[in-house]
Design a protein around this motif. Structure first.
Motif, short mmCIF file in Angstrom:
data_model
loop_
_atom_site.label_atom_id
_atom_site.label_comp_id
_atom_site.label_asym_id
_atom_site.label_seq_id
_atom_site.Cartn_x
_atom_site.Cartn_y
_atom_site.Cartn_z
N UNK A 1 -4.51 12.10 4.15
CA UNK A 1 -4.91 12.42 5.51
C UNK A 1 -4.55 13.86 5.86
N UNK A 2 -3.36 14.29 5.46
CA UNK A 2 -2.91 15.66 5.76
C UNK A 2 -3.76 16.68 5.01
N UNK A 3 -4.13 16.35 3.75
CA UNK A 3 -4.99 17.25 2.98
C UNK A 3 -6.33 17.43 3.68
N UNK B 1 -6.95 17.07 6.89
CA UNK B 1 -6.75 17.88 8.10
C UNK B 1 -6.60 19.36 7.75
N UNK B 2 -5.91 19.64 6.63
CA UNK B 2 -5.72 21.03 6.21
C UNK B 2 -7.07 21.66 5.86
N UNK B 3 -7.92 20.88 5.17
CA UNK B 3 -9.25 21.41 4.82
C UNK B 3 -10.07 21.67 6.08
N UNK B 4 -9.94 20.74 7.05
CA UNK B 4 -10.68 20.91 8.30
C UNK B 4 -10.22 22.16 9.04
N UNK B 5 -8.89 22.37 9.02
CA UNK B 5 -8.36 23.57 9.69
C UNK B 5 -8.83 24.84 8.99
N UNK B 6 -8.88 24.79 7.63
CA UNK B 6 -9.30 25.96 6.86
C UNK B 6 -10.76 26.29 7.11
N UNK C 1 0.85 -1.19 0.00
CA UNK C 1 0.00 0.00 0.00
C UNK C 1 0.89 1.24 0.00
N UNK C 2 0.53 2.21 -0.83
CA UNK C 2 1.27 3.47 -0.87
C UNK C 2 0.95 4.28 0.39
N UNK C 3 1.73 4.04 1.44
CA UNK C 3 1.46 4.70 2.72
C UNK C 3 1.76 6.19 2.66
N UNK C 4 2.74 6.59 1.86
CA UNK C 4 3.02 8.03 1.72
C UNK C 4 1.82 8.73 1.10
N UNK C 5 1.22 8.08 0.10
CA UNK C 5 0.04 8.66 -0.54
C UNK C 5 -1.13 8.73 0.42
N UNK C 6 -1.30 7.68 1.23
CA UNK C 6 -2.38 7.67 2.24
C UNK C 6 -2.17 8.80 3.24
N UNK C 7 -0.93 8.95 3.72
CA UNK C 7 -0.62 10.01 4.69
C UNK C 7 -0.87 11.38 4.09
N UNK C 8 -0.53 11.55 2.82
CA UNK C 8 -0.74 12.84 2.14
C UNK C 8 -2.23 13.17 2.07
#
Length: 671
Positions: A213-215, A217-222, A204-211
């Protein structure tokens, strides 16, 4: 030989716990081979039909070890007061539970099975750990609930994941956005996605999954309202450095004269005065107004001085500063002025009654459901009360009645409500109930209902209460519902609210009797007769639509094909709902002799597709599996579904895909 040599690395735990000591004493080389685990592993063998190999650390043997280990951990954790959740140790419990369920699926166990392991853990360890036996109902209820919920998640997410894996080339990596959609849309844990993908030969592309997730979180913060940092620099923090905390003197007083205005806040700014027509928050040095805390709404009332009048609609607590939310009706109020603070005594009376009723409700729930019940939130208003509590299933009508009766018994018995201030240790020793996670000082307020030596309820509480349970008058539960995993909610009314509620319900019954043209006591029988007539009419309509005379079904039965040792009927119908498709299966089953299965589809009145696969017991024995068929074809109508080997259904969004779905079913079954 009795010598005590230095360890190669000092200050490290040797790991010689109970299991390892037991394994050594039983001449075993691994913990899982000792009797503590072997009973559970043997149970797994019986349920799954798989054989355990102590030397095999993969496949079925690995899954049997995981289920044995996790089921025992789950039993002990829930017995210790932990409930499944999304944070901290609650999340650890949920992951253990779900991982055990998943490995059950890997072993081919389709139905619920974890409660059987709980029973075995209790049988083997209950004598040494009696807390397991005290909490059997709680543990089994939560495990069954979580297993059912996660099984649905697995069914829905597994269809999507299997399709994604099937589309990958051999050895290809599963994209991160796919695993994120499984996590975000289907609630599918990422560790299970990794495990399933690994079993199928894919990373599984874990880096892609993490990215992803971060997107998110960023939308939630915005989208978050306000400035989190700004809350540390608002007017209330500034005032708390200058003004002493408000002295609350409202347990015994409804009116305080000569209270000093120490601050006025208008539109988030501290001001020196407020004129008629303005809305402000007024801070006094002392007040009889209770500020909103512990679920109890703040008091309302009036502030007045010569030539000045304010109407208070609510009272808030800002870190010890009681803010009276008020409208200046007359004159000008200034900082330093002395005012008379008079709360709305009638409104406070209803708040007091409802707050005491929440304490009675909490105690009654513990008596009826068990000591595992604990408060998970509350709301006390003048009109009604709301109480959230931990429990694993909906309450039956009998349980709700028992709870209601217990509370009313305490009300009708006119029990005194006694308040004492004492040290926190003394309060706990006296059996006072404290809220988990709540912070208490060294000195606390304890509210007891009933005799001092044997109270019906005793809790730590800073709210206002009735002096006697008789003041509550009447307690009536108006609803019971779920607010989340293992948390239930009861809403109730007391005193005038209960009388108003009963009057409204009686008015509804009178209206129903008038509409049915019968006496009130005849309403239930009249409704039952109407329901019977409706069912009869509905059945006649369904028979007309789905009976053996239906050209479409008759044609499909005539066109049935032999698939191995059973006949397969495939049909596309129109205008039938998902429930009606089961009647189609009943017709097919009745009309076709011998082993038979069917895959049927319909476009419902809403224009959405409905699929059903079903087979007789003989057809299932011959290899037909309705659940697998639906899983394979549901995606073609943009849907998902699943079910048992003998019957499964699915809904969808794309009715245009029905023909392709039925064709895919034929291909999958070799028709």
């Amino acid at each position: 030989d009795g010598s005590m040599p230095e360890l190669p690395h000092r200050n490290l735990d040797t790991g010689m716990g109970l299991e390892r000591m037991a394994a050594i004493m039983q001449h075993k080389t691994a913990n899982y081979d000792g009797d503590l685990m072997q009973h559970l592993i043997k149970l797994g063998e019986e349920i799954s039909g798989k054989t355990y190999d102590a030397d095999d650390y993969s496949g079925a043997s690995r899954s049997l070890r995981i289920i044995a280990d996790h089921s025992r951990a789950v039993d002990f954790m829930i017995s210790d007061g932990i409930l499944p959740g999304n944070e901290g140790r609650e999340y650890v419990l949920r992951r253990l539970l779900r991982r055990a369920v998943f490995h059950g699926r890997l072993l081919g166990i389709e139905g619920a099975f974890l409660t059987k392991f709980i029973e075995e853990v209790n049988a083997q360890m209950g004598e040494a750990y009696p807390e397991l036996l005290k909490n059997v109902a709680l543990v089994k209820g939560i495990v069954a609930s979580e297993e059912e919920r996660f099984s649905t998640t697995l069914d829905n997410g597994r269809v999507y994941l299997d399709e994604a894996l099937a589309a990958l080339a051999e050895g290809a990596v599963l994209p991160g956005d796919v695993s994120f959609k499984l996590h975000d849309t289907f609630g599918f844990p990422i560790d299970l996605t990794v495990e399933i993908a690994g079993t199928a030969g894919h990373d599984v592309d874990m880096d892609g999954f993490t990215a992803c997730m971060e997107d998110q979180k960023a939308r939630a913060r915005a989208n978050a309202k306000g400035d989190a940092w700004g809350s540390f620099n608002d007017v209330w923090v500034e005032l708390s450095d200058k003004v002493a905390a408000t002295e609350f003197d409202g347990y015994d007083n409804d009116v305080i004269e000569g209270a000093k205005v120490v601050a006025i806040v208008r539109n988030g700014e501290s001001v020196e005065s407020a004129a008629a027509g303005e809305d402000v928050e007024v801070v006094l040095d002392r007040t009889p107004f209770y500020a909103e805390m512990g679920g109890q709404q703040g008091d309302a009332g009036k502030l007045s001085a010569e030539g000045v009048a304010l109407t208070v609609s609510d009272t808030k607590n800002h870190n010890g500063l009681y803010a009276h939310v008020a409208h200046v009706a007359e004159g000008t109020l200034t900082v330093g002025a002395a005012v008379t603070a008079m709360l709305d005594a009638e409104r406070r009376g209803f708040l007091r009654r409802n707050h005491t009723a929440t304490h009675l409700l909490d105690a009654a729930l513990k008596q009826v459901l068990g000591e595992h019940v604990s408060q998970a939130g509350s709301l006390v208003t003048p009109e009604h009360l709301r109480f959230d509590f931990t429990h694993f299933e909906a309450l039956s009508s009998e349980q709700l009645k028992a709870v209601e009766d217990l509370v009313n018994q305490q009300i009708f018995a006119s029990k005194p409500v006694v308040t004492r201030v004492m040290g926190i240790d003394e309060a706990k020793a006296a059996g006072a109930v404290a809220l988990f996670g709540e912070k208490y000082g060294d000195v606390v307020r304890v509210v007891s209902v009933g005799a001092e030596d044997q109270p019906f309820s005793r809790e730590l509480c800073g709210g206002t209460h009735a002096a006697n349970t008789a003041e509550i008058g009447l307690f009536k539960i108006i609803s019971e519902s779920s607010t989340g995993s293992n948390v239930r909610r009861i809403e109730a009314v007391t005193s005038k609210g209960a009388l108003d509620y009963m009057a409204d319900r009686l008015a509804l019954v009178d209206a129903a009797a008038a509409a049915l043209k019968c006496r009130v006591d005849e309403v239930p029988a009249r409704v039952e007769n109407l329901q019977a007539e409706l069912r009869e009419t509905s059945n006649k309509l369904k028979k007309a639509l789905t009976g053996g005379s239906s050209d479409a079904i008759s044609s499909a039965i005539d066109s049935a094909v032999e698939v191995g040792d059973y006949k397969l009927v495939v049909a596309e119908l129109q205008g039938l709902e998902a429930a009606d498709l089961r009647n189609v299966w009943d017709t097919v089953h009745q009309k076709v002799a011998g082993p038979v299965a069917c895959v049927v589809a319909s476009v419902t009145e809403k224009g959405t597709p409905a699929l059903l696969a079903a087979g007789s017991d003989d057809a299932v024995k011959a290899g037909f599996h309705a659940g697998n068929v639906i899983k394979q074809i549901a995606g073609l109508v943009d849907g998902r579904g699943g079910g048992r080997p003998n019957m499964a259904q699915a809904g969808g969004k794309n009715a245009a895909g029905i023909a392709d779905a039925l064709a895919a079913a034929k291909t999958a079954l070799g028709a």
